[in-house]
Design a protein around this motif. Structure first.
Motif, PDB file in Angstrom:
ATOM      1  N   THR A 128       0.816  -1.100  -0.103  1.00  0.00           N
ATOM      2  CA  THR A 128      -0.062   0.555  -0.221  1.00  0.00           C
ATOM      3  C   THR A 128       0.608   1.034   0.043  1.00  0.00           C
ATOM      4  N   PHE A 129       1.073   1.627  -1.431  1.00  0.00           N
ATOM      5  CA  PHE A 129       1.849   2.653  -1.537  1.00  0.00           C
ATOM      6  C   PHE A 129       1.489   4.445  -0.388  1.00  0.00           C
ATOM      7  N   ASP A 130       0.640   4.491  -0.219  1.00  0.00           N
ATOM      8  CA  ASP A 130      -0.123   5.319   0.154  1.00  0.00           C
ATOM      9  C   ASP A 130      -0.020   5.509   2.102  1.00  0.00           C
ATOM     10  N   ASP A 131       0.208   4.143   2.091  1.00  0.00           N
ATOM     11  CA  ASP A 131       0.574   3.826   3.941  1.00  0.00           C
ATOM     12  C   ASP A 131       1.978   4.369   3.802  1.00  0.00           C
ATOM     13  N   ASN A 132       2.835   4.111   3.040  1.00  0.00           N
ATOM     14  CA  ASN A 132       4.876   3.842   3.904  1.00  0.00           C
ATOM     15  C   ASN A 132       5.478   5.114   3.239  1.00  0.00           C
ATOM     16  N   SER A 133       6.617   5.635   3.951  1.00  0.00           N
ATOM     17  CA  SER A 133       7.228   6.651   3.839  1.00  0.00           C
ATOM     18  C   SER A 133       8.103   6.062   2.748  1.00  0.00           C
ATOM     19  N   ILE A 134       8.931   7.285   1.805  1.00  0.00           N
ATOM     20  CA  ILE A 134       9.924   6.640   0.563  1.00  0.00           C
ATOM     21  C   ILE A 134      10.978   7.520   0.866  1.00  0.00           C
ATOM     22  N   THR A 153       2.038  11.389   3.532  1.00  0.00           N
ATOM     23  CA  THR A 153       1.361  12.282   3.467  1.00  0.00           C
ATOM     24  C   THR A 153       1.489  12.891   2.343  1.00  0.00           C
ATOM     25  N   GLY A 154       3.359  12.956   2.271  1.00  0.00           N
ATOM     26  CA  GLY A 154       4.259  14.023   2.214  1.00  0.00           C
ATOM     27  C   GLY A 154       4.633  15.126   1.873  1.00  0.00           C
ATOM     28  N   GLY A 155       3.640  15.390   3.655  1.00  0.00           N
ATOM     29  CA  GLY A 155       3.570  16.766   4.757  1.00  0.00           C
ATOM     30  C   GLY A 155       5.195  16.876   5.028  1.00  0.00           C
ATOM     31  N   ALA A 156       6.163  15.634   4.983  1.00  0.00           N
ATOM     32  CA  ALA A 156       7.153  16.671   5.677  1.00  0.00           C
ATOM     33  C   ALA A 156       8.359  15.728   5.066  1.00  0.00           C
ATOM     34  N   THR A 157       9.977  15.525   4.669  1.00  0.00           N
ATOM     35  CA  THR A 157      10.715  15.673   4.151  1.00  0.00           C
ATOM     36  C   THR A 157      11.974  15.896   4.758  1.00  0.00           C
ATOM     37  N   TYR A 158      12.813  14.474   4.850  1.00  0.00           N
ATOM     38  CA  TYR A 158      14.315  15.098   5.517  1.00  0.00           C
ATOM     39  C   TYR A 158      15.145  14.890   4.100  1.00  0.00           C
ATOM     40  N   TYR A 159      16.550  15.973   4.074  1.00  0.00           N
ATOM     41  CA  TYR A 159      17.444  15.199   3.106  1.00  0.00           C
ATOM     42  C   TYR A 159      19.102  15.097   3.861  1.00  0.00           C
ATOM     43  N   GLY A 160      19.492  15.040   3.620  1.00  0.00           N
ATOM     44  CA  GLY A 160      20.697  14.659   3.981  1.00  0.00           C
ATOM     45  C   GLY A 160      21.861  15.998   3.657  1.00  0.00           C
ATOM     46  N   ASP A 161      22.603  16.076   4.843  1.00  0.00           N
ATOM     47  CA  ASP A 161      23.645  17.577   4.373  1.00  0.00           C
ATOM     48  C   ASP A 161      24.074  17.499   3.425  1.00  0.00           C
ATOM     49  N   SER A 162      24.722  16.064   2.733  1.00  0.00           N
ATOM     50  CA  SER A 162      25.177  16.476   1.502  1.00  0.00           C
ATOM     51  C   SER A 162      24.720  16.672  -0.051  1.00  0.00           C
TER      52      SER A 162
END
Length: 127
Positions: free
Chosen positions: A28-34, A54-63
């Motif tokens: 179930t794609f919509d229930d998973n963080s990617i 939900t697409g409401g939050a993101t994270y990025y590595g420092d690099s």
């Protein structure tokens, strides 16, 4: 059968851009963080970016912070990673992963593990 297929890699000159795609199936794609990870020869796996279910939050590595954008348009079970201002040190195999919703932040999914990992796509940045 869970599948995560990354594509869009290739050879690009330093300063160029690429958009990587991750197509998911079998869960179930919509229930998973990617998340996106990368691994260069002789180096440890590195977390690049993550987007919540939900697409409401993101994270990025420092690099890659400031040069990468992760998105999930909500259709076709696909997550994108737009990489700009590419550097030779961005050369690596990039692959995507998925995590069930455990109520954690994206950063926690990146650092504490994800449930499914897919095959990667090679990005080579020439100087």
């Amino acid at each position: 059968d869970v599948q995560l297929q990354a594509s869009g890699g290739g050879l690009v000159q330093a300063g160029g851009s690429l958009r990587l795609s991750c197509v998911a199936s079998g869960f179930t794609f919509d229930d998973n963080s990617i998340g996106w990870f990368r691994q260069a020869p002789g180096r440890e796996r590195e977390g690049v970016a993550c987007i919540t279910s939900t697409g409401g939050a993101t994270y990025y590595g420092d690099s890659v912070k400031g040069r990468a954008t992760i998105s999930r348009p909500g259709a076709k079970n696909t997550v994108y990673l737009q990489m700009n201002s590419l550097k030779p040190e961005d050369t690596a195999v990039y692959y995507c992963a998925a995590s069930h919703n455990y109520g954690m932040s994206c950063r926690d999914y990146i650092y504490h593990g994800m449930d499914y990992f897919g095959k990667g796509t090679l990005v080579t940045v020439s100087s």
